[in-house]
Design a protein around this motif. Structure first.
Motif, PDB file in Angstrom:
ATOM      1  N   PRO A  78      98.310  44.495  23.391  1.00  0.00           N
ATOM      2  CA  PRO A  78      98.506  43.769  23.705  1.00  0.00           C
ATOM      3  C   PRO A  78      99.772  42.513  23.328  1.00  0.00           C
ATOM      4  CG  PRO A  78      96.908  43.745  22.235  1.00  0.00           C
ATOM      5  CD  PRO A  78      97.371  45.449  22.698  1.00  0.00           C
ATOM      6  N   GLU A  79     100.337  43.015  22.018  1.00  0.00           N
ATOM      7  CA  GLU A  79     101.427  42.384  21.933  1.00  0.00           C
ATOM      8  C   GLU A  79     102.502  42.469  21.808  1.00  0.00           C
ATOM      9  OE1 GLU A  79     100.323  40.029  18.134  1.00  0.00           O
ATOM     10  OE2 GLU A  79      99.967  41.719  17.486  1.00  0.00           O
ATOM     11  N   ASP A  80     102.969  43.602  23.281  1.00  0.00           N
ATOM     12  CA  ASP A  80     104.035  44.736  23.252  1.00  0.00           C
ATOM     13  C   ASP A  80     104.173  43.928  25.102  1.00  0.00           C
ATOM     14  OD1 ASP A  80     103.876  45.553  21.340  1.00  0.00           O
ATOM     15  OD2 ASP A  80     102.793  46.800  21.787  1.00  0.00           O
ATOM     16  N   THR A  81     105.433  43.370  25.172  1.00  0.00           N
ATOM     17  CA  THR A  81     105.930  43.080  26.469  1.00  0.00           C
ATOM     18  C   THR A  81     107.151  44.074  26.997  1.00  0.00           C
ATOM     19  OG1 THR A  81     105.354  40.929  26.307  1.00  0.00           O
ATOM     20  CG2 THR A  81     106.950  41.173  28.183  1.00  0.00           C
ATOM     21  N   VAL A  82     107.021  45.048  28.149  1.00  0.00           N
ATOM     22  CA  VAL A  82     108.381  45.669  27.845  1.00  0.00           C
ATOM     23  C   VAL A  82     108.381  45.558  29.309  1.00  0.00           C
ATOM     24  CG1 VAL A  82     109.390  48.487  28.778  1.00  0.00           C
ATOM     25  CG2 VAL A  82     107.454  48.121  26.952  1.00  0.00           C
ATOM     26  N   HIS A  83     109.726  44.891  29.403  1.00  0.00           N
ATOM     27  CA  HIS A  83     110.303  44.140  30.991  1.00  0.00           C
ATOM     28  C   HIS A  83     111.352  45.112  30.743  1.00  0.00           C
ATOM     29  CE1 HIS A  83     111.820  40.979  33.790  1.00  0.00           C
ATOM     30  NE2 HIS A  83     112.881  41.286  33.122  1.00  0.00           N
ATOM     31  N   HIS A  84     111.538  45.640  31.999  1.00  0.00           N
ATOM     32  CA  HIS A  84     112.830  46.478  32.868  1.00  0.00           C
ATOM     33  C   HIS A  84     113.771  45.422  33.958  1.00  0.00           C
ATOM     34  CE1 HIS A  84     110.746  49.681  31.221  1.00  0.00           C
ATOM     35  NE2 HIS A  84     109.632  49.770  32.279  1.00  0.00           N
ATOM     36  N   SER A  85     114.820  45.189  33.296  1.00  0.00           N
ATOM     37  CA  SER A  85     115.522  44.339  34.673  1.00  0.00           C
ATOM     38  C   SER A  85     115.401  44.896  35.866  1.00  0.00           C
ATOM     39  CB  SER A  85     116.851  43.839  33.529  1.00  0.00           C
ATOM     40  OG  SER A  85     118.072  44.884  33.422  1.00  0.00           O
ATOM     41  N   GLY A  86     115.780  46.405  35.770  1.00  0.00           N
ATOM     42  CA  GLY A  86     116.285  47.090  37.314  1.00  0.00           C
ATOM     43  C   GLY A  86     115.816  46.368  38.492  1.00  0.00           C
ATOM     44  N   GLY A  87     114.738  46.134  38.331  1.00  0.00           N
ATOM     45  CA  GLY A  87     113.452  45.876  39.281  1.00  0.00           C
ATOM     46  C   GLY A  87     113.292  44.559  39.625  1.00  0.00           C
ATOM     47  N   ARG A  88     113.192  43.473  37.974  1.00  0.00           N
ATOM     48  CA  ARG A  88     112.730  42.149  38.056  1.00  0.00           C
ATOM     49  C   ARG A  88     113.244  41.761  37.554  1.00  0.00           C
ATOM     50  NH1 ARG A  88     108.196  43.889  34.263  1.00  0.00           N
ATOM     51  NH2 ARG A  88     107.512  41.897  33.894  1.00  0.00           N
ATOM     52  N   GLY A  89     114.428  41.718  37.351  1.00  0.00           N
ATOM     53  CA  GLY A  89     116.059  40.723  36.731  1.00  0.00           C
ATOM     54  C   GLY A  89     115.854  41.031  35.353  1.00  0.00           C
ATOM     55  N   ARG A  90     116.275  39.710  34.313  1.00  0.00           N
ATOM     56  CA  ARG A  90     116.656  39.698  33.742  1.00  0.00           C
ATOM     57  C   ARG A  90     114.769  38.488  32.816  1.00  0.00           C
ATOM     58  NH1 ARG A  90     122.202  37.624  31.140  1.00  0.00           N
ATOM     59  NH2 ARG A  90     123.628  40.058  32.224  1.00  0.00           N
ATOM     60  N   LEU A  91     114.406  39.106  32.119  1.00  0.00           N
ATOM     61  CA  LEU A  91     113.072  38.186  31.424  1.00  0.00           C
ATOM     62  C   LEU A  91     113.609  37.131  30.728  1.00  0.00           C
ATOM     63  CD1 LEU A  91     110.320  38.839  30.873  1.00  0.00           C
ATOM     64  CD2 LEU A  91     111.394  39.112  28.013  1.00  0.00           C
ATOM     65  N   ASP A  92     112.995  36.032  31.180  1.00  0.00           N
ATOM     66  CA  ASP A  92     112.866  34.599  31.352  1.00  0.00           C
ATOM     67  C   ASP A  92     112.814  34.381  29.204  1.00  0.00           C
ATOM     68  OD1 ASP A  92     113.658  31.815  30.496  1.00  0.00           O
ATOM     69  OD2 ASP A  92     112.087  31.427  32.035  1.00  0.00           O
ATOM     70  N   LEU A  93     113.953  34.127  28.636  1.00  0.00           N
ATOM     71  CA  LEU A  93     113.176  34.231  26.741  1.00  0.00           C
ATOM     72  C   LEU A  93     112.689  32.553  26.205  1.00  0.00           C
ATOM     73  CD1 LEU A  93     116.583  36.165  25.449  1.00  0.00           C
ATOM     74  CD2 LEU A  93     113.538  36.752  25.717  1.00  0.00           C
ATOM     75  N   TRP A  94     112.643  31.503  26.928  1.00  0.00           N
ATOM     76  CA  TRP A  94     112.659  30.325  26.747  1.00  0.00           C
ATOM     77  C   TRP A  94     111.446  29.955  26.193  1.00  0.00           C
ATOM     78  CZ3 TRP A  94     115.028  27.218  24.589  1.00  0.00           C
ATOM     79  CH2 TRP A  94     113.967  25.144  24.281  1.00  0.00           C
ATOM     80  N   PRO A  95     110.203  30.222  27.811  1.00  0.00           N
ATOM     81  CA  PRO A  95     108.433  30.847  26.966  1.00  0.00           C
ATOM     82  C   PRO A  95     108.320  30.786  25.711  1.00  0.00           C
ATOM     83  CG  PRO A  95     108.968  31.043  29.272  1.00  0.00           C
ATOM     84  CD  PRO A  95     110.240  31.376  28.788  1.00  0.00           C
ATOM     85  N   TYR A  96     109.173  32.532  24.945  1.00  0.00           N
ATOM     86  CA  TYR A  96     109.490  32.889  23.568  1.00  0.00           C
ATOM     87  C   TYR A  96     109.583  32.030  22.447  1.00  0.00           C
ATOM     88  CZ  TYR A  96     107.239  36.811  26.869  1.00  0.00           C
ATOM     89  OH  TYR A  96     106.896  37.319  27.882  1.00  0.00           O
ATOM     90  N   LEU A  97     110.920  31.259  23.077  1.00  0.00           N
ATOM     91  CA  LEU A  97     111.882  30.818  22.140  1.00  0.00           C
ATOM     92  C   LEU A  97     111.949  29.606  21.829  1.00  0.00           C
ATOM     93  CD1 LEU A  97     114.454  33.730  22.053  1.00  0.00           C
ATOM     94  CD2 LEU A  97     112.857  32.902  21.083  1.00  0.00           C
ATOM     95  N   GLY A  98     111.043  28.377  22.730  1.00  0.00           N
ATOM     96  CA  GLY A  98     110.994  26.939  23.154  1.00  0.00           C
ATOM     97  C   GLY A  98     110.693  26.309  22.042  1.00  0.00           C
ATOM     98  N   VAL A  99     109.478  26.781  21.615  1.00  0.00           N
ATOM     99  CA  VAL A  99     109.059  25.785  20.421  1.00  0.00           C
ATOM    100  C   VAL A  99     109.007  26.258  19.125  1.00  0.00           C
ATOM    101  CG1 VAL A  99     106.711  25.152  19.938  1.00  0.00           C
ATOM    102  CG2 VAL A  99     107.425  25.340  22.288  1.00  0.00           C
ATOM    103  N   PRO A 100     110.125  25.718  18.149  1.00  0.00           N
ATOM    104  CA  PRO A 100     109.961  26.450  17.274  1.00  0.00           C
ATOM    105  C   PRO A 100     109.132  27.158  16.491  1.00  0.00           C
ATOM    106  CG  PRO A 100     111.329  24.343  17.154  1.00  0.00           C
ATOM    107  CD  PRO A 100     110.726  24.601  18.660  1.00  0.00           C
ATOM    108  N   ASP A 101     109.056  27.346  15.550  1.00  0.00           N
ATOM    109  CA  ASP A 101     107.584  27.981  14.213  1.00  0.00           C
ATOM    110  C   ASP A 101     108.015  28.837  13.124  1.00  0.00           C
ATOM    111  OD1 ASP A 101     104.708  28.491  13.048  1.00  0.00           O
ATOM    112  OD2 ASP A 101     104.443  29.460  15.540  1.00  0.00           O
ATOM    113  N   ASP A 102     107.891  27.798  11.808  1.00  0.00           N
ATOM    114  CA  ASP A 102     108.046  28.702  10.786  1.00  0.00           C
ATOM    115  C   ASP A 102     107.253  29.325  10.182  1.00  0.00           C
ATOM    116  OD1 ASP A 102     109.955  26.678  10.524  1.00  0.00           O
ATOM    117  OD2 ASP A 102     109.630  24.667   9.099  1.00  0.00           O
ATOM    118  N   ASP A 103     106.708  30.052  10.601  1.00  0.00           N
ATOM    119  CA  ASP A 103     105.507  31.075   9.948  1.00  0.00           C
ATOM    120  C   ASP A 103     106.419  32.017  10.648  1.00  0.00           C
ATOM    121  OD1 ASP A 103     103.633  29.489   8.947  1.00  0.00           O
ATOM    122  OD2 ASP A 103     102.172  28.848  10.164  1.00  0.00           O
ATOM    123  N   VAL A 104     106.352  32.312  12.258  1.00  0.00           N
ATOM    124  CA  VAL A 104     106.753  33.223  12.599  1.00  0.00           C
ATOM    125  C   VAL A 104     109.286  33.585  12.436  1.00  0.00           C
ATOM    126  CG1 VAL A 104     107.898  33.751  14.408  1.00  0.00           C
ATOM    127  CG2 VAL A 104     105.931  33.056  14.267  1.00  0.00           C
TER     128      VAL A 104
END
Length: 318
Positions: A160-186
């Motif tokens: 459930p905490e793994d995201t495997v993304h294949h760009s060949g069929g879906r394009g590049r993964l948008d990383l901003w949703p994962y990195l947009g909000v800084p968190d000092d616990d991460v």
């Protein structure tokens, strides 16, 4: 003569993980335990064709491991190291391998976000396996590859905490949703090709620097910077090093003989002594103490306008 820090290990198992990635298991021929390592460590392997290449260790490691496991992606456009590992190495082959070094250590944190691109999964896998084996929660993985067929260890990362993304069929993964909000616990760990590392560096510019840990698996793609003058100490020869040229290339252009292998800052073959001046280190092989008086000429440069260098004498060589 070979350094005492090098090991002669035998390939006890080898096999294909994908059409381009091969897995190798290295053991001591006498069955002895191997030097300790922690997740994020790498070893430098001398290939049968004479190349020296750094490869991450893909298992979590520990105090007395019985084996080193590494994975090598075949790169037909490279400088021959990976091709030699694929074509010249089989079960029973003996390889000269350095003791493990770790420039990408796993630091304590309440939670983690791991981002792996392609063969960059190798150090990341060791970290994720170590944390999850200890029952740690909050260990999230983004694993970016071109296709399922080109994804080593694909079956391991379906949680459930793994995201495997294949760009060949879906394009590049948008990383901003994962990195947009800084968190000092991460803590964020990213390993992959230069384009991915640059993207993560840019998207985390608003995070605390201490929370971001990046490693490119192709260190030779860095942008060179300011010109400087190198002085070759044995004869006082003055060598201009322009912004577009490495110190290694400039020295060779003036007839100075300096050995090299990977030319990506990971094997240390082109190490030279630094006698005067300030260095901008960009390698992935020297320790902090080694950087006091030496540098890797293929990627590191001078911060000062002049740098005095000379042949490096390894104190471990007899």
């Amino acid at each position: 003569m070979r350094s005492v820090s090098e090991l002669r290990l035998r390939v006890s198992a080898a096999g294909e993980l994908t059409p381009t990635v091969r897995r190798f298991v290295l053991r001591d021929p006498a069955g002895s335990r191997l030097p300790a390592y922690e997740p994020g460590a790498h070893v430098v392997v001398s290939t049968p064709a004479g190349h020296r290449r750094a490869y991450s260790l893909v298992e979590p490691g520990g105090a007395q491991p019985r084996e080193y496991v590494l994975c090598v992606r075949r790169d037909t456009d490279g400088r021959g190291g990976s091709v030699s590992m694929h074509d010249d190495v089989a079960v029973g082959t003996t390889l000269v391998v350095s003791a493990p070094a770790n420039r990408f250590p796993l630091a304590p944190s309440p939670r983690y976000l791991f981002i792996a691109g392609g063969i960059g999964i190798t150090p990341i896998r060791a970290m994720v396996r170590r944390l999850r084996a200890a029952g740690r929660a909050g260990v999230r993985l983004l694993y970016l590859t071109r296709s399922a067929a080109e994804t080593p260890f694909l079956e391991e990362f379906a949680g459930p905490e793994d995201t495997v993304h294949h760009s060949g069929g879906r394009g590049r993964l948008d990383l901003w949703p994962y990195l947009g909000v800084p968190d000092d616990d991460v803590r964020i760990y990213c390993c992959g090709p230069p384009a991915l590392v640059r993207a993560v560096r840019t998207l985390t510019a608003h995070w605390r620097l201490s929370r971001i840990h990046l490693e490119e698996f192709a260190a030779g793609h860095r942008q060179l910077s300011s010109p400087f003058t190198a002085v070759w100490a044995p004869d006082g020869r003055r060598v201009g090093v322009p912004a577009h040229l490495s110190l290694l290339a400039a020295l060779r252009g003036e007839g100075v003989r300096v050995g090299s292998s990977c030319e990506a800052g990971v094997c240390g073959t082109c190490r030279v002594a630094v006698l005067d001046g300030e260095v901008e280190h960009a390698d992935s092989v020297l320790t902090e103490s080694e950087r006091v008086a030496s540098m890797v000429a293929c990627v590191s440069r001078a911060r000062s306008t002049e740098l005095v260098v000379g042949p490096y004498q390894d104190e471990e060589l007899a």
